[in-house]
Design a protein around this motif. Sequence first.
Motif, mmCIF file in Angstrom:
data_model
loop_
_atom_site.group_PDB
_atom_site.id
_atom_site.type_symbol
_atom_site.label_atom_id
_atom_site.label_comp_id
_atom_site.label_asym_id
_atom_site.label_seq_id
_atom_site.Cartn_x
_atom_site.Cartn_y
_atom_site.Cartn_z
ATOM 1 N N SER A 1 0.835 -1.197 0.000
ATOM 2 C CA SER A 1 0.000 0.000 0.000
ATOM 3 C C SER A 1 0.874 1.253 0.000
ATOM 4 O O SER A 1 2.096 1.172 0.136
ATOM 5 C CB SER A 1 -0.929 0.004 1.216
ATOM 6 O OG SER A 1 -1.761 -1.144 1.217
ATOM 7 N N GLU A 2 0.229 2.412 -0.135
ATOM 8 C CA GLU A 2 0.951 3.681 -0.191
ATOM 9 C C GLU A 2 0.272 4.708 0.702
ATOM 10 O O GLU A 2 -0.954 4.794 0.757
ATOM 11 C CB GLU A 2 1.000 4.201 -1.633
ATOM 12 C CG GLU A 2 1.794 5.482 -1.816
ATOM 13 C CD GLU A 2 1.967 5.866 -3.269
ATOM 14 O OE1 GLU A 2 2.399 7.010 -3.525
ATOM 15 O OE2 GLU A 2 1.662 5.025 -4.153
ATOM 16 N N ILE A 3 1.104 5.474 1.413
ATOM 17 C CA ILE A 3 0.603 6.527 2.296
ATOM 18 C C ILE A 3 1.338 7.826 1.970
ATOM 19 O O ILE A 3 2.570 7.871 1.981
ATOM 20 C CB ILE A 3 0.803 6.178 3.785
ATOM 21 C CG1 ILE A 3 0.063 4.880 4.145
ATOM 22 C CG2 ILE A 3 0.331 7.327 4.670
ATOM 23 C CD1 ILE A 3 0.324 4.388 5.555
ATOM 24 N N THR A 4 0.575 8.874 1.702
ATOM 25 C CA THR A 4 1.146 10.194 1.451
ATOM 26 C C THR A 4 0.523 11.178 2.430
ATOM 27 O O THR A 4 -0.702 11.206 2.601
ATOM 28 C CB THR A 4 0.868 10.657 0.008
ATOM 29 O OG1 THR A 4 1.421 9.722 -0.905
ATOM 30 C CG2 THR A 4 1.494 12.022 -0.239
ATOM 31 N N GLY A 5 1.355 11.971 3.091
ATOM 32 C CA GLY A 5 0.840 12.881 4.103
ATOM 33 C C GLY A 5 1.183 14.330 3.838
ATOM 34 O O GLY A 5 1.615 14.691 2.742
ATOM 35 N N ARG A 6 1.011 15.151 4.884
ATOM 36 C CA ARG A 6 1.345 16.578 4.817
ATOM 37 C C ARG A 6 2.334 16.934 5.923
ATOM 38 O O ARG A 6 2.424 18.069 6.345
ATOM 39 C CB ARG A 6 0.084 17.433 4.976
ATOM 40 C CG ARG A 6 -1.039 17.134 4.001
ATOM 41 C CD ARG A 6 -0.698 17.474 2.569
ATOM 42 N NE ARG A 6 -1.866 17.282 1.700
ATOM 43 C CZ ARG A 6 -2.197 16.116 1.150
ATOM 44 N NH1 ARG A 6 -1.460 15.032 1.384
ATOM 45 N NH2 ARG A 6 -3.262 16.013 0.366
ATOM 46 N N GLN A 7 3.041 15.934 6.430
ATOM 47 C CA GLN A 7 4.041 16.095 7.485
ATOM 48 C C GLN A 7 3.435 16.639 8.773
ATOM 49 O O GLN A 7 4.054 17.404 9.501
ATOM 50 C CB GLN A 7 5.201 16.969 6.992
ATOM 51 C CG GLN A 7 5.963 16.324 5.845
ATOM 52 C CD GLN A 7 7.152 17.127 5.371
ATOM 53 O OE1 GLN A 7 7.141 18.347 5.425
ATOM 54 N NE2 GLN A 7 8.193 16.442 4.899
#
Length: 424
Positions: free
Chosen positions: A136-142
């Motif tokens: 899976s993939e997770i992208t955040g905004r820190q």
Amino acid sequence: MKIFKMALFFLVLSFCLPSISEASGLLQARVDRASAGATIEIEEGVYEESIVLSKPITLKGKGEVVIRSCVEQPIITIEGKHVSLQNIKVEQCSDVKKSTAISVMGSNHNLQNLYIDTTQFGIKLDGAQNVMIQNSEITGRQNGNGIDLWESNNNTIRNMKISRVVDGIYLEQSHDNSLKGNSLSRSRYGMHLMYSNNNLLKENVSKGNMTGTMLMEAKGTSVLHNEFSDNKDNVNAQGLLMYYVTGTEIIGNQMTENRVGIYMENSQKNLLKSNKLTDNFIGIQFNKANENKVTLNTFVGNVNEAQAIESSKNGFIQNYWDASAKIDTRGKGTSAIAFTADPYFLTLTKDVPEYQLFFQAPGLTLLQKMLKSPESQLLKDPRPLMHPSVDVEKETSSSPVLWTISAIMVCLSLLLFIFGRKRI
């Protein structure tokens, strides 16, 4: 006519309102109706709601399925046992601190083929056991961690791609977990373990973070065949940071182009073996680290191979140092000349950090030779290897380029010489 239009409007509205209400809770209604062990296939579309999965079922997206919510509570809450979540995109847009896209409790769950776009946390495990999170993939905004474990044991996290979060994978008081084959980038720490024991970190790539991985108050960790690279854009950046770590094995890892390859402080009885530390500003740095064994490692292309301060009884033996003098008088593959690293510069800059500006300045090098540190403070490898213990890639394209540049420079020099003589 006007009355007729108004009546028609309210009639249409009366049909629409129930539909809107039903659509907003469509997934939860299907989950509530499903029996244990059922598989629910979600049709392609965007679903604006939060759901709770508390019985053993499989929720599976069919096509491009998006579940989105900006409320404080988790978009998907998983409880109980044997819940499976597959092929779904989760968009979490809450601005509430510490809110999360997916919350996991209970045991024996399986999360795979997910894409999570979050403004806060990605996945939180709280008291969860035997959970599999993979592919899976997770992208955040820190603003929050990618995957956050609290008192969660015996879980497996593998083949995840995580970026732009605070910590890629964070463990606190969580033991016997396996982190394997993950890619972690553009975050504070790629992996961060606090008060967590007997965890496995294997074949992960932590690149372009402030620090590749941090181990703090951790025991019995296995760090095997990982890549920590390009972690250098901060004055406190390291490939691997170890603080109050004991009984840990660091084997077969690659530390490349970090500010510090491996930094160890207040740690003891750890094994560092067969690692490759190349092109770092400092290869390895010890501070109050004692009784560690460092063997069969390869140090190539580092600005400063090693530094140690207030560290003793460390077994540096049979490492390859490209900066060392090498004479094999016995034909055993080790040099008769010991490799020695003097902590003079590190001691000097500890009290006056501004002296780092004079690193490798001729005057400072001369001063270091005149005012050597006590013998007990020297980092020594009595039998450095003659050849690297692991393969070191060599640039194959640079040689032809250098030869070409050299040839051009020779030709220009000859032309200048010839035409210069003619003018005279």
